[in-house]
Design a protein around this motif. Structure first.
Motif, mmCIF file in Angstrom:
data_model
loop_
_atom_site.group_PDB
_atom_site.id
_atom_site.type_symbol
_atom_site.label_atom_id
_atom_site.label_comp_id
_atom_site.label_asym_id
_atom_site.label_seq_id
_atom_site.Cartn_x
_atom_site.Cartn_y
_atom_site.Cartn_z
ATOM 1 N N CYS A 694 77.017 26.438 -21.864
ATOM 2 C CA CYS A 694 76.068 25.430 -22.386
ATOM 3 C C CYS A 694 76.488 25.006 -23.790
ATOM 4 O O CYS A 694 76.370 23.831 -24.157
ATOM 5 C CB CYS A 694 74.647 25.981 -22.449
ATOM 6 N N ALA A 695 76.955 25.972 -24.592
ATOM 7 C CA ALA A 695 77.364 25.655 -25.968
ATOM 8 C C ALA A 695 78.491 24.615 -25.950
ATOM 9 O O ALA A 695 78.509 23.678 -26.754
ATOM 10 C CB ALA A 695 77.821 26.920 -26.681
ATOM 11 N N LYS A 696 79.397 24.805 -24.999
ATOM 12 C CA LYS A 696 80.557 23.898 -24.935
ATOM 13 C C LYS A 696 80.151 22.487 -24.514
ATOM 14 O O LYS A 696 80.874 21.526 -24.774
ATOM 15 C CB LYS A 696 81.611 24.468 -23.967
ATOM 16 N N ASP A 697 78.988 22.386 -23.859
ATOM 17 C CA ASP A 697 78.513 21.062 -23.438
ATOM 18 C C ASP A 697 77.835 20.287 -24.552
ATOM 19 O O ASP A 697 77.487 19.122 -24.383
ATOM 20 C CB ASP A 697 77.496 21.223 -22.287
ATOM 21 N N SER A 699 77.228 18.306 -28.137
ATOM 22 C CA SER A 699 78.080 17.402 -28.910
ATOM 23 C C SER A 699 78.531 18.049 -30.216
ATOM 24 O O SER A 699 79.517 17.652 -30.817
ATOM 25 C CB SER A 699 77.320 16.104 -29.200
ATOM 26 N N GLU A 700 77.778 19.084 -30.633
ATOM 27 C CA GLU A 700 78.106 19.724 -31.911
ATOM 28 C C GLU A 700 79.231 20.756 -31.773
ATOM 29 O O GLU A 700 79.737 21.274 -32.767
ATOM 30 C CB GLU A 700 76.866 20.440 -32.485
ATOM 31 N N TYR A 701 79.610 21.103 -30.544
ATOM 32 C CA TYR A 701 80.592 22.173 -30.307
ATOM 33 C C TYR A 701 81.951 21.834 -30.923
ATOM 34 O O TYR A 701 82.422 20.710 -30.837
ATOM 35 C CB TYR A 701 80.752 22.388 -28.791
ATOM 36 N N ASN A 702 82.574 22.832 -31.552
ATOM 37 C CA ASN A 702 83.885 22.651 -32.167
ATOM 38 C C ASN A 702 84.861 23.608 -31.472
ATOM 39 O O ASN A 702 84.765 24.833 -31.618
ATOM 40 C CB ASN A 702 83.758 22.980 -33.670
ATOM 41 N N SER A 703 85.788 23.043 -30.717
ATOM 42 C CA SER A 703 86.619 23.885 -29.852
ATOM 43 C C SER A 703 87.586 24.779 -30.630
ATOM 44 O O SER A 703 88.166 25.709 -30.069
ATOM 45 C CB SER A 703 87.397 23.008 -28.862
ATOM 46 N N SER A 704 87.735 24.543 -31.926
ATOM 47 C CA SER A 704 88.657 25.408 -32.674
ATOM 48 C C SER A 704 87.965 26.685 -33.166
ATOM 49 O O SER A 704 88.597 27.566 -33.720
ATOM 50 C CB SER A 704 89.238 24.642 -33.865
ATOM 51 N N LEU A 705 86.647 26.772 -32.979
ATOM 52 C CA LEU A 705 85.914 27.940 -33.488
ATOM 53 C C LEU A 705 85.712 28.982 -32.399
ATOM 54 O O LEU A 705 85.693 28.668 -31.211
ATOM 55 C CB LEU A 705 84.552 27.521 -34.046
ATOM 56 N N THR A 706 85.510 30.211 -32.849
ATOM 57 C CA THR A 706 85.183 31.321 -31.949
ATOM 58 C C THR A 706 83.732 31.688 -32.253
ATOM 59 O O THR A 706 83.427 32.147 -33.360
ATOM 60 C CB THR A 706 86.131 32.506 -32.226
ATOM 61 N N TYR A 707 82.852 31.455 -31.298
ATOM 62 C CA TYR A 707 81.420 31.544 -31.572
ATOM 63 C C TYR A 707 80.795 32.874 -31.185
ATOM 64 O O TYR A 707 81.019 33.373 -30.070
ATOM 65 C CB TYR A 707 80.669 30.467 -30.784
ATOM 66 N N GLY A 708 79.958 33.394 -32.067
ATOM 67 C CA GLY A 708 79.048 34.485 -31.708
ATOM 68 C C GLY A 708 77.692 33.882 -31.406
ATOM 69 O O GLY A 708 77.464 32.684 -31.612
ATOM 70 N N VAL A 709 76.767 34.728 -30.949
ATOM 71 C CA VAL A 709 75.439 34.226 -30.557
ATOM 72 C C VAL A 709 74.760 33.517 -31.728
ATOM 73 O O VAL A 709 74.171 32.447 -31.580
ATOM 74 C CB VAL A 709 74.558 35.403 -30.068
ATOM 75 N N TYR A 710 74.852 34.109 -32.902
ATOM 76 C CA TYR A 710 74.130 33.531 -34.036
ATOM 77 C C TYR A 710 74.699 32.172 -34.446
ATOM 78 O O TYR A 710 73.953 31.240 -34.741
ATOM 79 C CB TYR A 710 74.151 34.498 -35.228
ATOM 80 N N GLN A 711 76.007 32.064 -34.437
ATOM 81 C CA GLN A 711 76.606 30.780 -34.835
ATOM 82 C C GLN A 711 76.230 29.684 -33.821
ATOM 83 O O GLN A 711 76.008 28.531 -34.183
ATOM 84 C CB GLN A 711 78.130 30.900 -34.952
ATOM 85 N N ILE A 712 76.127 30.079 -32.568
ATOM 86 C CA ILE A 712 75.673 29.116 -31.548
ATOM 87 C C ILE A 712 74.237 28.697 -31.844
ATOM 88 O O ILE A 712 73.903 27.511 -31.850
ATOM 89 C CB ILE A 712 75.781 29.733 -30.128
ATOM 90 N N PHE A 713 73.419 29.691 -32.110
ATOM 91 C CA PHE A 713 72.012 29.405 -32.408
ATOM 92 C C PHE A 713 71.896 28.494 -33.645
ATOM 93 O O PHE A 713 71.182 27.493 -33.647
ATOM 94 C CB PHE A 713 71.266 30.734 -32.641
ATOM 95 N N ALA A 714 72.642 28.829 -34.697
ATOM 96 C CA ALA A 714 72.483 28.107 -35.963
ATOM 97 C C ALA A 714 73.124 26.715 -35.942
ATOM 98 O O ALA A 714 72.605 25.783 -36.562
ATOM 99 C CB ALA A 714 73.073 28.939 -37.107
ATOM 100 N N LEU A 716 74.555 25.032 -32.960
ATOM 101 C CA LEU A 716 74.545 24.229 -31.724
ATOM 102 C C LEU A 716 73.160 24.089 -31.091
ATOM 103 O O LEU A 716 72.882 23.086 -30.433
ATOM 104 C CB LEU A 716 75.514 24.835 -30.697
ATOM 105 N N ASP A 717 72.309 25.086 -31.280
ATOM 106 C CA ASP A 717 70.962 24.998 -30.681
ATOM 107 C C ASP A 717 70.069 24.208 -31.638
ATOM 108 O O ASP A 717 69.099 24.732 -32.193
ATOM 109 C CB ASP A 717 70.411 26.410 -30.444
ATOM 110 N N VAL A 729 61.401 19.865 -30.718
ATOM 111 C CA VAL A 729 62.111 19.368 -29.532
ATOM 112 C C VAL A 729 63.569 19.804 -29.645
ATOM 113 O O VAL A 729 64.225 19.540 -30.663
ATOM 114 C CB VAL A 729 62.037 17.823 -29.461
ATOM 115 N N TYR A 730 64.063 20.494 -28.620
ATOM 116 C CA TYR A 730 65.442 20.979 -28.661
ATOM 117 C C TYR A 730 66.387 19.924 -28.113
ATOM 118 O O TYR A 730 66.127 19.336 -27.067
ATOM 119 C CB TYR A 730 65.565 22.296 -27.884
ATOM 120 N N ASN A 731 67.483 19.692 -28.820
ATOM 121 C CA ASN A 731 68.447 18.693 -28.376
ATOM 122 C C ASN A 731 69.196 19.161 -27.142
ATOM 123 O O ASN A 731 69.576 18.360 -26.300
ATOM 124 C CB ASN A 731 69.458 18.404 -29.492
ATOM 125 N N ASN A 732 69.428 20.473 -27.056
ATOM 126 C CA ASN A 732 70.195 21.012 -25.937
ATOM 127 C C ASN A 732 69.342 22.042 -25.213
ATOM 128 O O ASN A 732 69.444 23.248 -25.452
ATOM 129 C CB ASN A 732 71.487 21.649 -26.462
#
Ligand SMILES: C[S@@+](CC[C@H](N)C(=O)[O-])C[C@H]1O[C@@H](n2cnc3c(N)ncnc32)[C@H](O)[C@@H]1O
Length: 765
Positions: A694-697, A699-714, A716-717, A729-732
C-alpha cells in the motif's frame, strides 16, 4: 420534497442567513459548543430536519442545559427548536424548566427522550415564509439573558473552574468564603458579582455540604501547592482494616494516638468508631478544609490543630500553625506530649498531598520552582539526609513519608498507614521498614482521571529490607462497589538500564562528530537548543537507543530509537555486533502502551536487576530464538522512529531495523532469516507486506528509501481535516487500514511472545 436531507446543510444555511443580522463578527465555530447545535447570545438552538414531537426535542435541550450548569456555564434563557424543512422556530424559556435543568442526566442527550411533557411554546415563528416572524426571530437571537441556577454539589466544581478562569487572581475565599468563623470574606457563591446574572446566591451557612469536593474547589495556586486528591469513601473504609491492625499492635497498657497531619476535611477518619476517634489528632493547612474539619470532627476527636479558630488563624488561605512541613508544627506541644510519652503508641494514618514537579502536566504549567513546600523546613532537613536520593525531593508526598519515620515513629509497635504510589519504596528506596500489609487502589478514585496504582500500606517502625511483598488490589465498579482484582506482587528495583546495559563511551575506530536527530527521527538543526549529544560516526553504528529511568510515568518521552544520535543524548549507539542483545530494552519500554490496566501503571517498572542472569543466558545461547522475536517486534513497532534519509553531512542513513527489502536486505531482514516462523510471525510478515505494498501505491512514496513502519506512518499515511465535519480524512485509506491492522497484531504478539521473557529476566519488574 424536503429542501434539506442533511441537517448540517440546513444549519449552515440558517446561520448564513441570520448571523449577519445578529452579530456579523461571529462565525459558526464560535457558536457550536458541547456537541449541541449552537449557543447564540442567551439562546440555545437545536435543529432538526423535521420535528414531529416537540417534547422530545425540548427534553434533549434541557439535558444540554443541565450539562452546562454542571460545567459552570451560563444557562441561556431562550430555547429554540428549529424545524429546518418547515422553516419554523418554536421558542421556549428555560426558566420554566429550571427544576428539570437542575437534575442530572446520564447517557447521550439525544437518546431516551420520550415521556417528557413540556408546556406550550412561548412563541411559534414561521421564519421560513413570514418576514415579520423572521424579524422577531432576529430580535430573540440578539437577547443576552440567562436563567439563574442554584449552586449545589453537582455543579459547584464547574462554577469554581469558570470563576478561577474568569478571575485568575482569585483565591478560594473569593469563591466560597462565608460569614462564619473569624475570617469573613463573603465569596462569589454567596454574593455573586461576576456571575450575578447566572447564579442564585448559595444560602448554606457553611461549606460542609461540599466537604468531599474541597480539593476540587482550590484555586489554581492552591492546586499547585496543596496536591490535594481526596480518597474515595470505599478506599478510606478499606484502609481502616490496616488501622485496626495497627491498633491491635498497641502494647497492653499503652495509650495511642492516630495522627493525620493532612486530613483535608477528614475523609479518612469518617469510618472510625467514636472510641477510635477519641484517639485521633487531625490538622490540615487549607483554611476552608480546616473549617469543615472542625464542623465535622471537632467535637469527636482528641485534638485539632489549631484547637480553635482565632483572629490569626487565617493566613492567605492557609491555617497558621497547621503546615505539617514547618518547624513550628514539629514542635507543636499538643503532639509532642504524646511523642515524648513512652507509654503512648503512635499511629499515623495519612493520604499525603501529591504533587510531582517532574510530571508532564506540572511542567506544562511551568510550576516547578515556586511550590511553597519546596522551601519548607522538612525539605531542608531531608536534604541533609545522605541516604535520600535526589529524585525523591520532587514528590511532595515523600516529605510526609520521610518525616513520618524521622520524627514520629519511635517504637517498634508504632505504625504508619499511608496512601502513595509505590515508587517511594520500589525505586526511590525512601524507606526500608517492616511491611505489615497493604492494598492497591486505583488512582482514578482519588479525584483524578488517571488509571494507576496507589498503594495503601501499613508500615512498622523496624528497619527491614524486603525485596518483595504482595498486596490485594481493589477497583471501584460502575455501581460504586469495591471490586477485588486479585493479588499483585510488588518488587523492589535496584538498578536501571543505563547502569547495566548501555554501552559506555566510544570505540577506538569511532569518528567524533556527525549529525543528530529529533525524537521523531528527522535530522535536527545543528543550532537547535538543548543539544547535549557528542555525536559519533562509524559504519558499524546502526541506531541510537534511549530508554530512560525506571518508571512509566511518561512512557513515550522516555524511549527513543533513532537512526542517528538523539540531540539531547541520554542513550547509546547500537552497533551491528550488539543490536540483538540491546533491543529487549526497547521492547520493555513499550509495556505500558500495551498493558494500560490500572494494576500495571505505576506498579510495573523497568529494571536491570536481571542483568547477570541475562548475560549468562546470552552466552549459553538460551535466548537466541527470543532475541529474533524481539527484533521482529522492534521492526514493526511505531515507537521505533528510525528513518532512512540523506543527512546534511551528505551521508546516506539507512534504516537497518526494518523489513523493507526494496533496496537490498536490511540487517534485520538478513538476521531474521534464521527465524523459524510460527503462525503469528507469518501473519505479521504478511501484514507488513500489505503495508509496504500500500505504501508503494501512494504518491508520496520514494523508491530510493528503505521504510520502517514509523516512516510510512509519518510520511505516507497522510491526512487532512475536513473543514465541514471536522473529521480526519486519510489520503491513502488502504494504507491507513493496513497500518491499523498491523498495530493490533503487534500488540498480541508482544504480550504473548515477548513480555513473559522480559519479566523472567527482570527487564520488567
Ligand atoms: C491527598 S489530600 C488528603 C485529604 C484526605 N485525608 C483524604 O484522604 O481525602 C492531602 C491534604 O493535605 C493538605 N495539605 C497539603 N499540604 C499540606 C501541608 N503542608 N500541611 C498540612 N496539610 C497539607 C491538603 O490541603 C489536602 O487536604
Amino acid at each position: 420534497m424536503d429542501k434539506y436531507t442533511l441537517e448540517r446543510d440546513g444549519q449552515i444555511d440558517f446561520y448564513k442567513r441570520f448571523l449577519p443580522r445578529v452579530n456579523p463578527s461571529l462565525t459558526i465555530d464560535d457558536i457550536l459548543d458541547d456537541n449541541n447545535d449552537g449557543v447564540l447570545n442567551g439562546n440555545l438552538l437545536e435543529f432538526k430536519l423535521r420535528i414531529p414531537d416537540l417534547n422530545s426535542v425540548l427534553f434533549q435541550c434541557i439535558k444540554y442545559l443541565s450539562a452546562m450548569r454542571v460545567k459552570g456555564k451560563p444557562v441561556p434563557a431562550g430555547i429554540h427548536l428549529i424545524d429546518l424543512n418547515a422553516g419554523v422556530d418554536w421558542y421556549f424559556e428555560s426558566s420554566t424548566y429550571l427544576a428539570d435543568i437542575e437534575k442530572l442526566y446520564s447517557g447521550g442527550a439525544s437518546k431516551d427522550n420520550s415521556g417528557f411533557i413540556g408546556g406550550k411554546p412561548v412563541k411559534t415563528l414561521n421564519y421560513g415564509n413570514n418576514d415579520v416572524d423572521a424579524e422577531n426571530l432576529i430580535m430573540l437571537l440578539k437577547q443576552n439573558s440567562y436563567t439563574k441556577i442554584h449552586i449545589d454539589e453537582n455543579c459547584i466544581v464547574g462554577w469554581a473552574t469558570s470563576f478561577y478562569k474568569a478571575v485568575p487572581t482569585a483565591r478560594k475565599e473569593d469563591f466560597i468564603g462565608d460569614d462564619t468563623g473569624a475570617h469573613k470574606t463573603i465569596g462569589e457563591i454567596r454574593k455573586p458579582k461576576k456571575f450575578s446574572e447566572f447564579i442564585y446566591p448559595y444560602t448554606g451557612e457553611t461549606n460542609v455540604k461540599f466537604n468531599y469536593l474541597m480539593d476540587k474547589l482550590n484555586d489554581t495556586l492552591q492546586k499547585k501547592n496543596l496536591g490535594a486528591f481526596y480518597t474515595h469513601k470505599l478506599y478510606a473504609e478499606k484502609a481502616l482494616e490496616l488501622v485496626h491492625k495497627a491498633i491491635a499492635r498497641v502494647p497492653e497498657g499503652n495509650d495511642y494516638i492516630i495522627l493525620d497531619r493532612c486530613a483535608g476535611t477528614g475523609n479518612l477518619e469518617n469510618g472510625l468508631s467514636d472510641d477510635e476517634l477519641s484517639h485521633v489528632i487531625v490538622s490540615t493547612v487549607e483554611y476552608y478544609e480546616y473549617k469543615v474539619l472542625q464542623e465535622l470532627l471537632g467535637s469527636k476527636v482528641r485534638h485539632i490543630i489549631p484547637p480553635t479558630e482565632t483572629n490569626d488563624t487565617f493566613n492567605a488561605g492557609l491555617v497558621t500553625g497547621a503546615d505539617a512541613l514547618s518547624k513550628e508544627y514539629l514542635e507543636n506541644p499538643v503532639i509532642k506530649q504524646y511523642l515524648e510519652n513512652t507509654k503512648c503508641t503512635i499511629i499515623l494514618f495519612e493520604n499525603p498531598p501529591y504533587s510531582e514537579t517532574t510530571s508532564i502536566e506540572h511542567q506544562k504549567r511551568k510550576a516547578g520552582k515556586t511550590s511553597f513546600w519546596k522551601q519548607s523546613y522538612i525539605m531542608s532537613e531531608m536534604k541533609k539526609d545522605k541516604e535520600v536520593k535526589g529524585s525523591t525531593y520532587n514528590d511532595l508526598s515523600n516529605l510526609f513519608i520521610w518525616s513520618a519515620f524521622k520524627y514520629y515513629l519511635r517504637q517498634p509497635t508504632d505504625s504508619y498507614i499511608v496512601f502513595s504510589p509505590i515508587k517511594y519504596w520500589k525505586t526511590q528506596h525512601l524507606i526500608s521498614r517492616e511491611f505489615l500489609g497493604g492494598f492497591a487502589f486505583n488512582r482514578r478514585h482519588f479525584h483524578t482521571n488517571i488509571d494507576a496504582c496507589v498503594m495503601c500500606a501499613l508500615w512498622g517502625q523496624s528497619k527491614k529490607n524486603h525485596r518483595r511483598f504482595s498486596i490485594r488490589a481493589y477497583d471501584i465498579d460502575k455501581e460504586g462497589k469495591l471490586k477485588a482484582e486479585g493479588t499483585l506482587s510488588i518488587k523492589r528495583i535496584y538498578s536501571i538500564y543505563s547502569q547495566k546495559f548501555y554501552e559506555k563511551g566510544s570505540r577506538t575506530d569511532d569518528i567524533q562528530g556527525g549529525i543528530f536527530a529529533e525524537f521523531d527521527g528527522t535530522e535536527a538543526d545543528k543550532n537547535r537548543a538543548s543539544i547535549r549529544i557528542r555525536p559519533l560516526t562509524n559504519d558499524n553504528i546502526i541506531a541510537y537507543l534511549v530508554v530512560k529511568g525506571a518508571n512509566f510515568d511518561n512512557p513515550d518521552s522516555c524511549v527513543h530509537l533513532l537512526t542517528v544520535g538523539a540531540y539531547d543524548a541520554n542513550g547509546f549507539y547500537v552497533r551491528r555486533d550488539n543490536f540483538l542483545e540491546k533491543l529487549p530494552m526497547f521492547c520493555a519500554s513499550r509495556y505500558i502502551t500495551y498493558n494500560r490496566e490500572w494494576t500495571e501503571r505505576a506498579r510495573i517498572m523497568k529494571s536491570a536487576d536481571g542483568a547477570e542472569k541475562y548475560k549468562k543466558a546470552l552466552s549459553n545461547g538460551k535466548l537466541e530464538k527470543w532475541l529474533l522475536k524481539s527484533l521482529l517486534f522492534t521492526c514493526l513497532e511505531m515507537q521505533n522512529h528510525m528513518r532512512t534519509f540523506t543527512g546534511s553531512d551528505g551521508r546516506f542513513y539507512k534504516n537497518e531495523l526494518c523489513l523493507d527489502g526494496t533496496n537490498g536486505e536490511t540487517l534485520a531482514i538478513s538476521t531474521l532469516k534464521a527465524m523459524n516462523k510460527n503462525e503469528k510471525e507469518n501473519e505479521l510478515f504478511e501484514q507488513w507486506n500489505r503495508v509496504l505494498a500500500c505504501a508503494k501505491d501512494t504518491s508520496e512514496y520514494n523508491s530510493s528509501l528503505t521504510y520502517g513502519v514509523y516512516q510510512i506512518f509519518a510520511e505516507l499515511d497522510t491526512s487532512y481535516k475536513d473543514e465541514k465535519t471536522g473529521e480526519t480524512v486519510y489520503n491513502n485509506v488502504e494504507l491507513h487500514t493496513a497500518l491499523q491492522a498491523l498495530k493490533g497484531l503487534v500488540k498480541d504478539y508482544y504480550n504473548a511472545e515477548i513480555v513473559p521473557t522480559l519479566f523472567e529476566y527482570e527487564f520488567l519488574k
